[in-house]
Design an enzyme around this catalytic site. Structure first.
Site, PDB file in Angstrom:
ATOM      1  N   LYS A   1      85.527  20.522  42.910  1.00  0.00           N
ATOM      2  CA  LYS A   1      85.093  19.472  43.835  1.00  0.00           C
ATOM      3  C   LYS A   1      84.002  18.572  43.234  1.00  0.00           C
ATOM      4  CE  LYS A   1      86.242  22.063  48.066  1.00  0.00           C
ATOM      5  NZ  LYS A   1      85.734  22.413  49.421  1.00  0.00           N
TER       6      LYS A   1
ATOM      7  N   TYR B   1      93.674  17.315  53.851  1.00  0.00           N
ATOM      8  CA  TYR B   1      92.970  18.181  54.801  1.00  0.00           C
ATOM      9  C   TYR B   1      93.421  17.959  56.247  1.00  0.00           C
ATOM     10  CZ  TYR B   1      89.674  20.021  51.304  1.00  0.00           C
ATOM     11  OH  TYR B   1      89.093  20.679  50.236  1.00  0.00           O
TER      12      TYR B   1
ATOM     13  N   ASN C   1      80.772  23.110  48.210  1.00  0.00           N
ATOM     14  CA  ASN C   1      81.040  24.489  47.785  1.00  0.00           C
ATOM     15  C   ASN C   1      81.924  24.595  46.549  1.00  0.00           C
ATOM     16  OD1 ASN C   1      83.414  23.861  49.048  1.00  0.00           O
ATOM     17  ND2 ASN C   1      83.418  25.598  50.451  1.00  0.00           N
TER      18      ASN C   1
ATOM     19  N   HIS D   1      88.086  24.597  45.656  1.00  0.00           N
ATOM     20  CA  HIS D   1      89.082  24.838  46.702  1.00  0.00           C
ATOM     21  C   HIS D   1      90.209  25.663  46.098  1.00  0.00           C
ATOM     22  CE1 HIS D   1      92.319  24.106  49.653  1.00  0.00           C
ATOM     23  NE2 HIS D   1      93.071  23.928  48.591  1.00  0.00           N
TER      24      HIS D   1
ATOM     25  N   GLU E   1     100.316  21.765  48.754  1.00  0.00           N
ATOM     26  CA  GLU E   1      99.197  21.165  48.023  1.00  0.00           C
ATOM     27  C   GLU E   1      99.588  20.806  46.590  1.00  0.00           C
ATOM     28  OE1 GLU E   1      96.025  24.001  48.644  1.00  0.00           O
ATOM     29  OE2 GLU E   1      95.941  23.554  50.789  1.00  0.00           O
TER      30      GLU E   1
HETATM   31  P1  ATP Z   1      88.922  25.536  50.935  1.00  0.00           P
HETATM   32  O1  ATP Z   1      90.039  25.222  51.894  1.00  0.00           O
HETATM   33  O2  ATP Z   1      88.187  24.303  50.449  1.00  0.00           O
HETATM   34  O3  ATP Z   1      89.312  26.441  49.830  1.00  0.00           O
HETATM   35  P2  ATP Z   1      88.037  27.500  52.739  1.00  0.00           P
HETATM   36  O4  ATP Z   1      89.457  27.832  52.926  1.00  0.00           O
HETATM   37  O5  ATP Z   1      87.099  28.570  52.298  1.00  0.00           O
HETATM   38  O6  ATP Z   1      87.824  26.350  51.723  1.00  0.00           O
HETATM   39  P3  ATP Z   1      88.201  26.027  55.214  1.00  0.00           P
HETATM   40  O7  ATP Z   1      87.843  26.683  56.482  1.00  0.00           O
HETATM   41  O8  ATP Z   1      89.632  25.820  54.877  1.00  0.00           O
HETATM   42  O9  ATP Z   1      87.453  26.823  54.039  1.00  0.00           O
HETATM   43  O10 ATP Z   1      87.453  24.628  55.160  1.00  0.00           O
HETATM   44  C1  ATP Z   1      87.843  23.660  54.231  1.00  0.00           C
HETATM   45  C2  ATP Z   1      86.615  23.050  53.592  1.00  0.00           C
HETATM   46  O11 ATP Z   1      85.882  22.345  54.595  1.00  0.00           O
HETATM   47  C3  ATP Z   1      85.615  24.053  53.013  1.00  0.00           C
HETATM   48  O12 ATP Z   1      85.843  24.420  51.684  1.00  0.00           O
HETATM   49  C4  ATP Z   1      84.302  23.297  53.124  1.00  0.00           C
HETATM   50  O13 ATP Z   1      84.086  22.471  51.983  1.00  0.00           O
HETATM   51  C5  ATP Z   1      84.494  22.435  54.344  1.00  0.00           C
HETATM   52  N1  ATP Z   1      83.824  23.071  55.481  1.00  0.00           N
HETATM   53  C6  ATP Z   1      84.241  24.143  56.176  1.00  0.00           C
HETATM   54  N2  ATP Z   1      83.382  24.462  57.161  1.00  0.00           N
HETATM   55  C7  ATP Z   1      82.371  23.544  57.071  1.00  0.00           C
HETATM   56  C8  ATP Z   1      81.180  23.317  57.793  1.00  0.00           C
HETATM   57  N3  ATP Z   1      80.838  24.090  58.831  1.00  0.00           N
HETATM   58  N4  ATP Z   1      80.401  22.281  57.406  1.00  0.00           N
HETATM   59  C9  ATP Z   1      80.734  21.487  56.382  1.00  0.00           C
HETATM   60  N5  ATP Z   1      81.862  21.643  55.649  1.00  0.00           N
HETATM   61  C10 ATP Z   1      82.663  22.657  55.991  1.00  0.00           C
HETATM   62 MG    MG Z   2      90.990  26.348  53.386  1.00  0.00          MG
END
Ligand code: ATP
Ligand code: MG
Length: 137
Positions: free
Chosen positions: A9, A49, A112, A115, A126
């Site tokens: 990212k 997303y 974070n 992904h 994806e």
């Molecule tokens: P990813 O899909 O990016 O691998 P994930 O599956 O761990 O991450 P998801 O719940 O799918 O998490 O959320 C997608 C992305 O949205 C997260 O990686 C994060 O960058 C962002 N995100 C999730 N929750 C929050 C939050 N509370 N505040 C800000 N950003 C968030």
């Molecule tokens: Mg996810």
């Protein structure tokens, strides 16, 4: 042998962490079979997303993912989807286990660093959104 989709990212490309992350990916036994550095438009980020569009953090997520270059990848290996999720660690770096990419590199839930696809259906979708079959070797 399975494939998963990965993103390094903007927060991680900004800190020049592509090589460090790729080393840990390869050390975990995953092979990078496709890779390119790109910058997404808002339209691309919203489509990628789409499942999160009703979430309160959606606008922030689209802003963050279009704030700079990203590296999109296809990773191949035994149980690649679960194996890469384990290497990434929890979404929130405060909850991520020692040795995971997010524990090492992530700054917050929003920033974070990486992904990874969460299921076989997500991986297929994806990968298809980001690569042609010819780009995966
Ligand atoms: P990813 O899909 O990016 O691998 P994930 O599956 O761990 O991450 P998801 O719940 O799918 O998490 O959320 C997608 C992305 O949205 C997260 O990686 C994060 O960058 C962002 N995100 C999730 N929750 C929050 C939050 N509370 N505040 C800000 N950003 C968030
Ligand atoms: Mg996810």
């Amino acid at each position: 042998i399975e494939r998963t989709f990965s993103i390094i990212k903007p927060d991680a490309t900004a800190r020049n962490l592509t090589g460090a992350i790729n080393t840990l990916i390869e050390n975990a036994g995953l092979r990078i079979v496709a890779q390119k550095r790109v910058r997404w438009t808002k339209t691309q980020a919203r489509e990628f997303y789409a499942e999160h569009k009703a979430r309160p953090f959606f606008a922030e997520l689209v802003e963050t993912m279009t704030s700079g270059p990203i590296v999109v990848q296809v990773l191949e290996g035994e149980d690649a989807i679960a194996s890469y999720r384990a290497l990434m660690g929890a979404t929130d770096p405060a909850e991520a286990k020692r040795g995971t990419l997010r524990k090492r590199f992530a700054e917050s839930k929003g920033q974070n660093s990486v992904h990874g696809s969460d299921s076989a259906a997500s991986a297929k979708r994806e990968i298809a959104l980001n690569f042609t079959t010819k780009e995966i070797v």
